[in-house]
Design a protein around this motif. Structure first.
Motif, PDB file in Angstrom:
ATOM      1  N   TYR A   1      -1.376  -3.613  -5.013  1.00 44.42           N
ATOM      2  CA  TYR A   1       0.182  -3.813  -5.197  1.00 44.42           C
ATOM      3  C   TYR A   1       0.506  -4.517  -6.320  1.00 44.42           C
ATOM      4  O   TYR A   1       0.175  -5.646  -6.610  1.00 44.42           O
ATOM      5  CB  TYR A   1       0.820  -4.426  -3.926  1.00 44.42           C
ATOM      6  CG  TYR A   1       0.727  -3.655  -2.546  1.00 44.42           C
ATOM      7  CD1 TYR A   1       0.505  -2.265  -2.593  1.00 44.42           C
ATOM      8  CD2 TYR A   1       0.419  -4.274  -1.206  1.00 44.42           C
ATOM      9  CE1 TYR A   1       0.299  -1.560  -1.362  1.00 44.42           C
ATOM     10  CE2 TYR A   1       0.356  -3.653  -0.342  1.00 44.42           C
ATOM     11  CZ  TYR A   1       0.236  -2.348  -0.260  1.00 44.42           C
ATOM     12  OH  TYR A   1      -0.087  -1.608   0.686  1.00 44.42           O
TER      13      TYR A   1
ATOM     14  N   TYR B   1       0.906  -4.896   3.309  1.00 44.02           N
ATOM     15  CA  TYR B   1      -0.334  -4.549   3.588  1.00 44.02           C
ATOM     16  C   TYR B   1      -0.693  -4.723   5.207  1.00 44.02           C
ATOM     17  O   TYR B   1      -1.076  -3.697   5.759  1.00 44.02           O
ATOM     18  CB  TYR B   1      -1.288  -5.580   2.932  1.00 44.02           C
ATOM     19  CG  TYR B   1      -2.939  -5.231   3.495  1.00 44.02           C
ATOM     20  CD1 TYR B   1      -3.608  -4.411   2.711  1.00 44.02           C
ATOM     21  CD2 TYR B   1      -3.250  -5.816   4.727  1.00 44.02           C
ATOM     22  CE1 TYR B   1      -4.846  -4.382   2.923  1.00 44.02           C
ATOM     23  CE2 TYR B   1      -4.640  -5.604   5.104  1.00 44.02           C
ATOM     24  CZ  TYR B   1      -5.426  -4.612   4.239  1.00 44.02           C
ATOM     25  OH  TYR B   1      -6.875  -4.337   4.631  1.00 44.02           O
TER      26      TYR B   1
ATOM     27  N   TYR C   1      -9.108  -4.819   8.279  1.00 45.54           N
ATOM     28  CA  TYR C   1      -9.254  -3.501   7.854  1.00 45.54           C
ATOM     29  C   TYR C   1     -10.421  -2.826   8.748  1.00 45.54           C
ATOM     30  O   TYR C   1     -11.102  -3.724   9.380  1.00 45.54           O
ATOM     31  CB  TYR C   1      -9.613  -3.153   6.507  1.00 45.54           C
ATOM     32  CG  TYR C   1     -10.935  -3.696   5.903  1.00 45.54           C
ATOM     33  CD1 TYR C   1     -11.082  -5.108   5.485  1.00 45.54           C
ATOM     34  CD2 TYR C   1     -12.145  -3.061   6.123  1.00 45.54           C
ATOM     35  CE1 TYR C   1     -12.121  -5.248   4.945  1.00 45.54           C
ATOM     36  CE2 TYR C   1     -13.064  -3.412   5.693  1.00 45.54           C
ATOM     37  CZ  TYR C   1     -13.215  -4.703   5.031  1.00 45.54           C
ATOM     38  OH  TYR C   1     -14.431  -5.243   4.809  1.00 45.54           O
TER      39      TYR C   1
ATOM     40  N   ARG D   1      -5.388  -0.418   8.171  1.00 43.08           N
ATOM     41  CA  ARG D   1      -5.894  -0.135   7.092  1.00 43.08           C
ATOM     42  C   ARG D   1      -7.537   0.185   7.237  1.00 43.08           C
ATOM     43  O   ARG D   1      -8.317  -0.513   8.226  1.00 43.08           O
ATOM     44  CB  ARG D   1      -6.059  -1.434   6.206  1.00 43.08           C
ATOM     45  CG  ARG D   1      -4.685  -1.905   5.920  1.00 43.08           C
ATOM     46  CD  ARG D   1      -3.858  -0.995   4.824  1.00 43.08           C
ATOM     47  NE  ARG D   1      -2.515  -1.447   4.950  1.00 43.08           N
ATOM     48  CZ  ARG D   1      -1.568  -0.768   4.138  1.00 43.08           C
ATOM     49  NH1 ARG D   1      -1.936   0.539   3.666  1.00 43.08           N
ATOM     50  NH2 ARG D   1      -0.458  -1.296   3.937  1.00 43.08           N
TER      51      ARG D   1
ATOM     52  N   PHE E   1      -6.268  -5.838  -2.451  1.00 40.11           N
ATOM     53  CA  PHE E   1      -6.826  -6.414  -0.949  1.00 40.11           C
ATOM     54  C   PHE E   1      -8.349  -5.637  -0.954  1.00 40.11           C
ATOM     55  O   PHE E   1      -8.067  -4.356  -1.229  1.00 40.11           O
ATOM     56  CB  PHE E   1      -5.998  -5.858   0.115  1.00 40.11           C
ATOM     57  CG  PHE E   1      -4.579  -6.605   0.307  1.00 40.11           C
ATOM     58  CD1 PHE E   1      -4.551  -7.801   0.779  1.00 40.11           C
ATOM     59  CD2 PHE E   1      -3.734  -6.102  -0.678  1.00 40.11           C
ATOM     60  CE1 PHE E   1      -3.216  -8.430   0.761  1.00 40.11           C
ATOM     61  CE2 PHE E   1      -2.585  -6.613  -1.018  1.00 40.11           C
ATOM     62  CZ  PHE E   1      -2.267  -8.009  -0.003  1.00 40.11           C
TER      63      PHE E   1
ATOM     64  N   HIS F   1       3.825  -9.310  -0.616  1.00 37.51           N
ATOM     65  CA  HIS F   1       2.785  -8.154  -0.731  1.00 37.51           C
ATOM     66  C   HIS F   1       1.935  -8.052   0.533  1.00 37.51           C
ATOM     67  O   HIS F   1       1.369  -6.838   1.101  1.00 37.51           O
ATOM     68  CB  HIS F   1       2.069  -8.364  -1.662  1.00 37.51           C
ATOM     69  CG  HIS F   1       2.860  -8.268  -2.962  1.00 37.51           C
ATOM     70  ND1 HIS F   1       2.203  -7.952  -4.254  1.00 37.51           N
ATOM     71  CD2 HIS F   1       4.235  -8.054  -3.310  1.00 37.51           C
ATOM     72  CE1 HIS F   1       3.191  -7.981  -5.323  1.00 37.51           C
ATOM     73  NE2 HIS F   1       4.436  -7.798  -4.689  1.00 37.51           N
TER      74      HIS F   1
ATOM     75  N   VAL G   1      -6.582  -1.832  -1.929  1.00 39.38           N
ATOM     76  CA  VAL G   1      -5.446  -1.803  -1.956  1.00 39.38           C
ATOM     77  C   VAL G   1      -4.930  -2.560  -3.178  1.00 39.38           C
ATOM     78  O   VAL G   1      -5.197  -3.625  -2.988  1.00 39.38           O
ATOM     79  CB  VAL G   1      -4.582  -1.858  -0.651  1.00 39.38           C
ATOM     80  CG1 VAL G   1      -3.200  -1.945  -0.776  1.00 39.38           C
ATOM     81  CG2 VAL G   1      -4.873  -0.987   0.364  1.00 39.38           C
TER      82      VAL G   1
END
Length: 582
Positions: A303, A289, A441, A294, A335, A285, A301
């Motif tokens: 998943y 990402y 991010y 991001r 996340f 995962h 986020v």
RNA sequence: GCCGACGUAACUCAGUUGGUAGAGUAACGGUUUUGUAAACCGUCAGUCGCCGGUUCGAGUCCGGCCGUCGGCUCCA
């Protein structure tokens, strides 16, 4: 007369005290019958008690009977239990002279400031912290249950001792009730039900700990998964799918190879490159990402994946569906920004509870499992867990060092039919993997920031959850989960056409229906489908055909219902299923 | 993995001191046409977990392996 007194005392007596004394009586009996045996420890447990012994010859089930008889004599003798405080030196001296080396080792480990006490009953004196009952007669009934191996101090590097398990109660009636309960629980063992209801199997030819889901079991599992999917969708999770075999390199980066290799299957080599079966879904995962830039606007986020993982478990630990080598987690990874952590964690806990309640579970145990090697971010992570628990008034215990290698976690445990606890759901806070994978991010300030991860599996593993659920329901799946919801039974061939029509109508309405037109008497068919634990049985005879009605027999209801229309039964079923009645 | 017990038909289980495997259920065929938890008759059914040893002969005794169960340990 003596019994009266004992009973009166017992009502205020903690069961654990009584059982602790029972453990001493067991040791007494063992020393009487097998004097060469060395004693070690013998505590009470929540189901009874055990005592660990060292003896070169193995105890046999026949020995248990002899010991039990001896214990009964000791109880009948109503021996007083006496307590004595003793100096460390005298204690060591005493047990050394007796050759009780384990006891000497225990004394040496007792902190200097602690008092050392001996408890004696009859001819047997044991090093013990107490407390104990005053007289052996206060133990109403003792039953020795099983033999097992156990390492000294639970460490496999130490010698293997022989453990005798037993249980004790204040009265014979209570003991009988407990034994009866154990028998009843054994009837709902998921391994037994799995075979009887044709839900799953574990095949010797394929290896232990690997589950084969049969049509009915797979159907139920799919229904559970669909229910979980609905909840995920409502909460803004995006489904993803990741490979079962990936380059070993990935687990080097994640740290699994370093920290979790004991739980992983060995490498598979293809074209000179090493691959591994995935033991966890998180690295996969994370790659998704990391595959794009991001923004803080994208976060959190989320998943989700019903991710099948493979873990090496030693053969002796495998157990039905509850301890396997290949299993599917209802896994998800969030996340988020550090600011979002608390809220995301809490809503995940709420979702976990909501889900468990939908399946009729209410009796959980919560554990805050801390990391073995705590780092600077652990206080933040642990605080998120504590806050969530405390704001919901959920009592919890601390499991020191029980956390994942990447972070502390909240574990939600349930007990199976015979009281064995199983860890199901888990919600974990992770500052480590984002670091290892250099996740980032773009913040509102234009700078790069590090996200925080939450790992969560609510059912935990579909296999274990299914196993515990099966025992929880005793195989009586509620209608919305039942692999067969309705069986239609024509009484004779003369109702064959009508039965065909009725079952077609029910099928058309979306229910899982079986038509049993076999050449058997009604009683036989009823019995057959009752043992298959089908929630509704529809009986069709001459009078039903004439009145165009059906006679419904509902599971667990003895009274005979008046015949009703198919339409009204469909309405009833629909309501039952949409409300997910338990 | 370690300690102990166990492994016989699809399932649940019998099988004496070693003499060549049996019951009930299920399945299948037939009779019966059935009214709320087991109709009747018949048939099929096993490399006795696997490999090796002892023996004239092994389901039975011995050794090794595999698996299951109860625990230890670990975790979803």
């Amino acid at each position: 007369m003596a019994n009266m007194t004992a009973t009166q005392l017992d009502t205020s007596l903690p069961l654990s005290t009584l059982r602790h004394t029972a453990a001493h009586l067991l040791a007494h009996a063992v020393k009487d019958l097998f004097p060469e045996t060395l004693v070690t420890i013998g505590p009470a447990t929540d189901q009874g008690f055990y005592y660990d012994f060292e003896r070169s010859t193995a105890f046999t089930p026949a020995d248990l009977e002899l010991l039990e008889a001896r214990i009964s004599e000791l109880i009948k003798a109503n021996l007083p239990v006496s307590r004595e405080s003793i100096s460390r030196e005298a204690a060591i001296e005493r047990f050394r002279n007796l050759g009780e080396t384990y006891k000497v080792e225990i004394i040496s480990a007792i902190p200097a400031e602690s008092e050392i006490t001996l408890y004696s009953v009859g001819g047997f004196t044991d090093l013990c912290r107490g407390p104990h009952v005053e007289r052996s007669g206060q133990i109403g009934a003792v039953k020795l249950l099983s033999l097992a191996g156990a390492y000294w101090r639970g460490d496999e590097k130490n010698p293997m001792l022989q453990r005798i398990y037993g249980t004790a109660f204040a009265t014979q009636e209570e003991l009988d009730a407990h034994l009866h309960h154990l028998e009843e629980a054994a009837k709902r063992d998921h391994r037994k039900l799995g075979r009887e209801l044709d839900l799953f199997s574990i095949e010797e030819d394929a290896g232990g700990g690997l589950v084969f889901w049969h049509p009915r079991g797979a159907l139920v599992r799919n229904l559970i998964e669909n229910f979980i999917r609905e909840g995920l969708q409502e909460r803004g999770y995006d489904p993803v799918l990741t490979p079962h075999v990936v380059s070993e390199q990935l687990y080097e980066t994640s740290g699994h190879l370093e920290n979790f290799s004991h739980g992983m299957f060995g490498p598979v080599e293809v074209e000179g490159q090493r691959f591994r079966l995935k033991p966890m879904n998180c690295p996969g995962h994370i790659l998704i990402y990391r595959g794009a830039l991001r923004s803080y606007r994208d976060l959190p986020v989320r998943y989700s994946e019903f991710g099948t993982v493979y873990r090496f478990e030693r053969s002796g630990t495998l157990h039905g569906l509850t301890r396997v080598r290949g299993f599917t987690q209802d896994d998800a990874h969030l996340f988020c920004t550090p600011e979002q952590l608390q809220a995301e964690f809490e809503s995940t806990v709420d979702e976990a509870l909501r889900m468990m309640q939908a399946f009729g579970f209410s009796d959980f145990e919560y554990f805050l499992s801390t990391r073995e090697h705590r780092g600077e971010t652990d206080p933040i992570a642990e605080a998120a867990i504590r806050n969530a628990l405390e704001s919901r008034n959920l009592a919890y215990k601390i499991d020191e060092g029980g956390g994942a290698f990447y972070g502390p976690k909240l574990d939600i445990n349930l007990r199976d039919a015979i009281g064995r606890p199983w860890q199901l759901g888990t919600v974990q806070v992770d500052f480590v993997l984002p670091e290892r994978f250099d996740l980032s991010y773009r913040g509102a300030d234009g700078a790069q920031h590090r996200p925080v991860m939450i790992h969560r599996a609510l059912a935990g593993s579909m296999e274990r959850f299914f196993g515990v659920l099966l025992e929880h329901y005793g195989g009586n799946f509620p209608t919305w989960l039942a692999p067969i919801q309705v069986v239609v039974l024509p009484i004779s061939e003369h109702q064959a056409d009508y039965a065909q029509n009725v079952s077609a109508e029910l099928l058309k309405a979306g229910f899982r229906v079986e038509l049993d037109g076999s050449n058997e008497k009604l009683g036989y068919k009823i019995r057959h489908w009752k043992t298959q634990k089908v929630p509704f049985i529809v009986v069709l005879g001459k009078s039903e055909v004439e009145a165009q009605t059906i006679s419904v027999n509902a599971r667990g209801v003895d009274e005979k219902r008046t015949p009703q229309s198919v339409a009204s039964f469909i309405d009833e079923l629909r309501a039952n299923v949409t409300q997910r009645r338990n």
